[in-house]
Design an enzyme around this catalytic site. Structure first.
Site, short mmCIF file in Angstrom:
data_model
loop_
_atom_site.label_atom_id
_atom_site.label_comp_id
_atom_site.label_asym_id
_atom_site.label_seq_id
_atom_site.Cartn_x
_atom_site.Cartn_y
_atom_site.Cartn_z
N ALA A 1 -74.87 -79.61 -54.08
CA ALA A 1 -74.17 -78.93 -55.17
C ALA A 1 -74.46 -77.43 -55.18
O ALA A 1 -73.61 -76.62 -55.55
CB ALA A 1 -74.56 -79.55 -56.51
N GLU B 1 -70.67 -75.36 -49.08
CA GLU B 1 -70.65 -75.65 -47.65
C GLU B 1 -69.51 -74.94 -46.91
O GLU B 1 -69.64 -74.55 -45.76
CB GLU B 1 -70.54 -77.17 -47.40
N ASP C 1 -60.26 -37.34 -35.10
CA ASP C 1 -60.05 -36.40 -34.01
C ASP C 1 -58.72 -35.67 -34.27
O ASP C 1 -57.79 -36.26 -34.82
CB ASP C 1 -59.98 -37.16 -32.69
N ASP D 1 -58.89 -41.03 -29.75
CA ASP D 1 -58.13 -41.61 -28.64
C ASP D 1 -58.73 -41.33 -27.28
O ASP D 1 -58.35 -41.96 -26.30
CB ASP D 1 -56.68 -41.12 -28.66
N ASP E 1 -64.37 -39.72 -27.68
CA ASP E 1 -64.48 -40.33 -29.01
C ASP E 1 -65.25 -41.65 -28.99
O ASP E 1 -65.65 -42.15 -30.04
CB ASP E 1 -63.08 -40.60 -29.59
N ASN F 1 -66.54 -80.11 -52.78
CA ASN F 1 -66.91 -78.83 -52.17
C ASN F 1 -66.10 -78.52 -50.91
O ASN F 1 -65.66 -77.39 -50.69
CB ASN F 1 -68.40 -78.83 -51.81
N ASP G 1 -62.13 -77.92 -53.80
CA ASP G 1 -62.22 -76.52 -54.23
C ASP G 1 -62.08 -75.53 -53.07
O ASP G 1 -61.95 -74.34 -53.28
CB ASP G 1 -63.50 -76.25 -55.04
#
Length: 885
Positions: A280, A284, A326, A613, A617, A707, A711
């Site tokens: 609980a 998970e 740049d 580019d 860089d 779980n 949900d």
């Protein structure tokens, strides 16, 4: 420091005669000593190693422990479900990491396969990998530079170095120049040539001074190779959450056994109860749900031209508050463009895209001379040659003075090529019954060799007044960061030798050109600033040019907000980091400077994005919190080092991606808070029942079902919520901010308490309905199963309904629109149907220990399940009213 040594000193140091080159024996010996001229990459991880690295997480450890326990108690279906969650999460991580680490491989591919060298007095072509220090390399137009060279001979040599330096214009090389300043930047080392740059004009010879990892590009590879990827804020949050929940689960188990001993309960029964509580406490499906939400976000972002290579980078974008961009090719178009032209007393702006323009007679002569005095070509949108000359050809096309037509009519019969000392180029072309010299170059030099000027179609003496006019316009253009070219001509009745061409010329005028900003960038920068994001320009270009572009785009307001790489070197790391917020433009910087800049911003607690580019860089893309590479103009190196690639090279896409990243983080936060509210409700249900000495209202299998199935569906649906349209009106999120900031923790606790209490109320009612009072004696299995069914349905349904309230912490579901997230509505319907299936189908009912409910009890449990949603909506209403007051 080879640039500060004379060629003779370099020859002596490497023991080579430039006229003969190395002998084959010497070359072989050096190859064994220095190794192949190729870049090295770090050893690749195996798929198994990548997979195992994904399992190094506290939450995964707890899930693995839960898997072992569920196998021990023979709940095989639950164990398989948990294992599937773990495997899914690990596989997604492996796929992303496997695709991401391509930077050094791309650098290796950039080396040219063949090079021309002089060995044993002969010129020959060899594989570039076989080049060694001391080799004599011959360069000509169109050939890549195979290693770092100290040039000793150059003739009109120009090398395209934009990928390494950020310069938009090829660098003119001068082998005879001796540079003494040890802080000279790469872009200013005019007597050097660097590996993987491209020769665009002229020819040259150089001696190899560095190969492989010792070259400038090799240093970049080392920076990339030594980098350890930091965790993103999301990864840090989830790791902290996993540890917290893991310790919580262990603590719960210990506490249960202590209570069991005090209450003298059956220890095996309490062992099963402890498992129930541990299950609980841990969501998970959290790891898988977050991965799924991020993956869906990646898919959405690909539709807006942003390809994300690493899933957590989506979330990181949402917290970016600094964009280091740049200049060349990112903020600008990466192509020189003539924007102004001047003939005497007539300054004209040249439109960017218009065609069939009308020129004055003097402008026709100016454009005609510029086009004829060019070696570039431009056809079907593609140009070859020097970018400056391509710009001149395009200028002619706009006025229907095309290169093909002019060259056909005025055939070239002689030339005096460009020279870095003269800073001039001249051609001799056929003109009417004679010939005409066309000369272009630096305006100062044009004025020195001119004696007359073209004014309104008439040739008049070049007076000091006229000279001052040309110089004044030149200064105005230079202040606007325009590159200025002067143009002159003279007519002759005979073919002149080159040395006679540039004398007694008639100046026509001048043109100003620039690498212009992208049209859409200014609006994007404004939007980014409104969102609390600071745009920063980092470039290898000169300070004045960079600041002019930055002012035009709204990045900077004055030159005081700029600093050069040389000035950065004069500051200590501490002083630089302390003053980093004063700067908006960083000019004439090297790759090492870029990394230093990014680190300084990060040291101030910023989340930094770096766009670029070029090869230069790559290190800063790697070191930034998120690196963004250009997909069209970007090099493979930049793409390999980045976290995200823009397929349209559009700065605006970055802003859209940041908006998407903010919404995705908010959606993940909704999912996490929702799951924790649900799990807290489960913990409260089990824990209170044990404290009150009641039977356990829920079985471990029932909790796992809720779980992992019930949900999880709304949690995923919350993860793809349409998001808040006002998210870009907010400041960037503090990266240190907890999942539970801004009242999220309080909402989780309130939701969990309400869900837990009404689950217990349903359980109590189920027993009371069958005539049992808690604590009054033995309860029949049938009554206990019925009561557990009621609590099972309330727990599942209340979580499903509560998900609607989690869509916004401030806006009611009516204002947002109940049906605006159709996935969530679908998840709620599917969740309720799944509960109905489990209870209605006998084999499943037996497996889960549940009974079918009466219609009255169905209505009752659904009523209980709606209460947490209603209470939370009422809290929102009152909170909003208090804020208004």
């Amino acid at each position: 420091m080879w640039f500060s040594k004379s060629p003779e000193d370099v020859f002596k140091e490497f023991g080579v005669n430039p006229a003969v080159g190395l002998t084959e024996a010497e070359a072989k010996q050096r190859l064994e000593k220095y190794g192949l001229n190729k870049l090295k990459g770090k050893p690749k991880k195996s798929i198994i190693a990548l997979f195992l690295s994904q399992l190094k997480d506290m939450l995964i450890y707890v899930l693995l422990a839960a898997t072992v326990i569920t196998f021990v108690i023979k709940e095989y279906a639950d164990a398989i479900i948990i294992l599937l969650v773990i495997i899914l999460n690990a596989v997604i991580g492996v796929v992303q990491e496997y695709k991401a680490e391509k930077a050094v491989e791309a650098l290796q591919k950039m080396t040219t396969p063949k090079s021309v060298v002089r060995r044993n007095g002969e010129t020959k072509e060899i594989n570039s990998e076989e080049i060694v220090p001391g080799d004599i390399v011959i360069l000509d137009a169109g050939r890549y530079v195979p290693a770092d060279l100290r040039l000793f001979d150059s003739a009109n040599l120009q090398i395209e170095e934009s990928a390494l330096t950020g310069e938009s214009v090829p660098s003119s090389k001068d082998a005879g120049k001796l540079l003494t300043d040890p802080k000279t930047s790469i872009g200013d080392k005019t007597n050097m040539a660097f590996q993987s740059t491209l020769t665009t004009y002229g020819r040259g010879e150089g001696v190899v001074v560095a190969t492989a990892m010792e070259t400038e590009i090799g240093k970049i590879a080392k920076i990339l190779d030594s980098d350890d990827n930091e965790m993103t804020p999301l990864q840090k949050r989830l790791e902290e959450l996993g540890k917290t929940l893991g310790f919580l689960a262990i603590g719960i188990c210990v506490l249960i056994f202590v209570i069991a001993l005090i209450q003298k309960r059956d220890l095996f029964e309490m062992f099963l109860t402890a498992i129930s509580l541990a299950v609980a406490a841990i969501p998970e499906g959290l790891a898988a749900i977050v991965a799924i939400v991020l993956a869906l976000g990646v898919t959405r972002m690909s539709k807006i031209n942003a390809i994300v290579k690493k899933l957590p980078a989506v979330e990181t974008l949402g917290s970016v508050n600094i964009i280091c961009s740049d200049k060349t090719g990112t903020l600008t178009q990466n192509k020189m463009t003539v924007v102004k032209q001047y003939t005497h007393n007539h300054l004209t702006d040249v439109p960017g895209t218009e065609e069939d323009l009308v020129a004055t007679p003097d402008e026709v002569e100016l454009i005609k001379s510029l086009v004829l005095c060019s070696d570039a070509t431009y056809e079907n949108g593609q140009g070859t040659g020097d970018p400056t000359e391509i710009a001149l050809i395009i200028l002619g096309d706009k006025y229907n003075l095309t290169r093909a037509a002019l060259n056909a009519e005025h055939k070239r019969v002689g030339e005096n090529p460009f020279d870095s000392d003269r800073k001039l180029m001249s051609t001799l072309n056929v003109e009417d019954e004679g010939y005409r010299v066309h000369t272009k170059g630096a305006i100062d030099n044009i004025l020195k060799i001119s004696t007359t000027a073209l004014v309104n179609g008439q040739i008049v003496p070049l007076t000091d007044e006229l000279k001052n006019d040309y110089l004044r316009i030149t200064e105005e253009m230079s202040d606007s960061a325009l590159r200025v070219l002067g143009v002159a001509f003279k007519d002759t009745d005979k073919i002149l030798p080159p040395q006679e061409m540039e004398k007694d010329l008639t100046i026509i005028g001048l043109v100003g050109m620039i690498d212009p900003p992208r049209l859409e960038v200014k609006a994007s920068i404004h939007e980014a600033k409104m969102a609390g994001i600071r745009p920063i320009m980092i470039t290898g270009d000169h300070k004045n040019t960079a600041v002019a572009i930055a002012k035009e785009l709204g990045i900077a307001e004055s030159i005081e907000q700029s600093i050069t790489g040389a000035e950065i070197d004069e500051l200590s790391d501490e002083a630089f980091a302390a003053n980093i917020n004063n700067y908006r433009v960083f000019a004439r910087v090297s790759p090492e400077h870029k990394v230093k800049i990014v680190r300084a911003f990060k040291a101030q607690g910023n989340i930094v994005s770096m766009t670029g580019d070029g090869v230069n860089d790559a290190p800063s893309l790697k070191f930034a919190d998120i690196g963004v590479a250009m997909g069209i103009t970007g090099t493979d190196v930049a793409k390999g080092a980045s976290d995200m690639i823009l397929t349209d090279d559009n700065f605006t896409t970055i802003v859209h991606a940041i908006e998407e990243g903010r919404n995705i983080y908010n959606n993940i936060k909704k999912s996490v808070i929702f799951l924790l509210s649900c799990n807290l409700g489960e913990v409260i249900t089990i824990f209170l029942s044990i404290l009150l000495n009641w039977p356990v209202p829920l079985l471990a299998t029932q909790i796992l079902w809720i779980n992992l199935i019930t949900d999880s569906l709304p949690a995923i649906a919350l993860g793809v919520d349409p998001g808040d349209h006002d998210v870009m009106k907010q400041k960037p999120r503090n990266p240190k901010q907890s999942f539970f900031a801004h009242g999220a923790g309080v909402r989780a606790v309130i939701g969990g308490i309400l869900i837990g209490i009404f689950t217990l109320v349903a359980f109590y009612y189920g027993l009371w309905e069958h005539g049992y009072q808690l604590g009054s004696g033995e309860i029949s299995e049938a009554a206990l199963a019925y009561a557990r069914t009621m609590s099972f349905v309330v727990l599942a349904a209340s979580q499903l309904f509560y998900s609607l309230s989690m869509r916004s912490s401030t806006k009611s579901i009516i204002k947002i629109g109940v049906f605006s997230n159709k996935f969530l509505i679908g998840a709620i319907i599917v969740g309720i149907l799944l509960q109905l299936v489990v209870i209605s189908i006998p084999p499943l009912a037996i497996a889960f220990g549940v009974h079918f409910l009466s219609l009255q009890d169905w209505l009752l449990v659904l009523g209980f399940a709606l209460i947490p949603l209603i209470v939370n909506e009422i809290i929102k209403l009152f909170t909003k009213r208090l804020e208004v007051q």
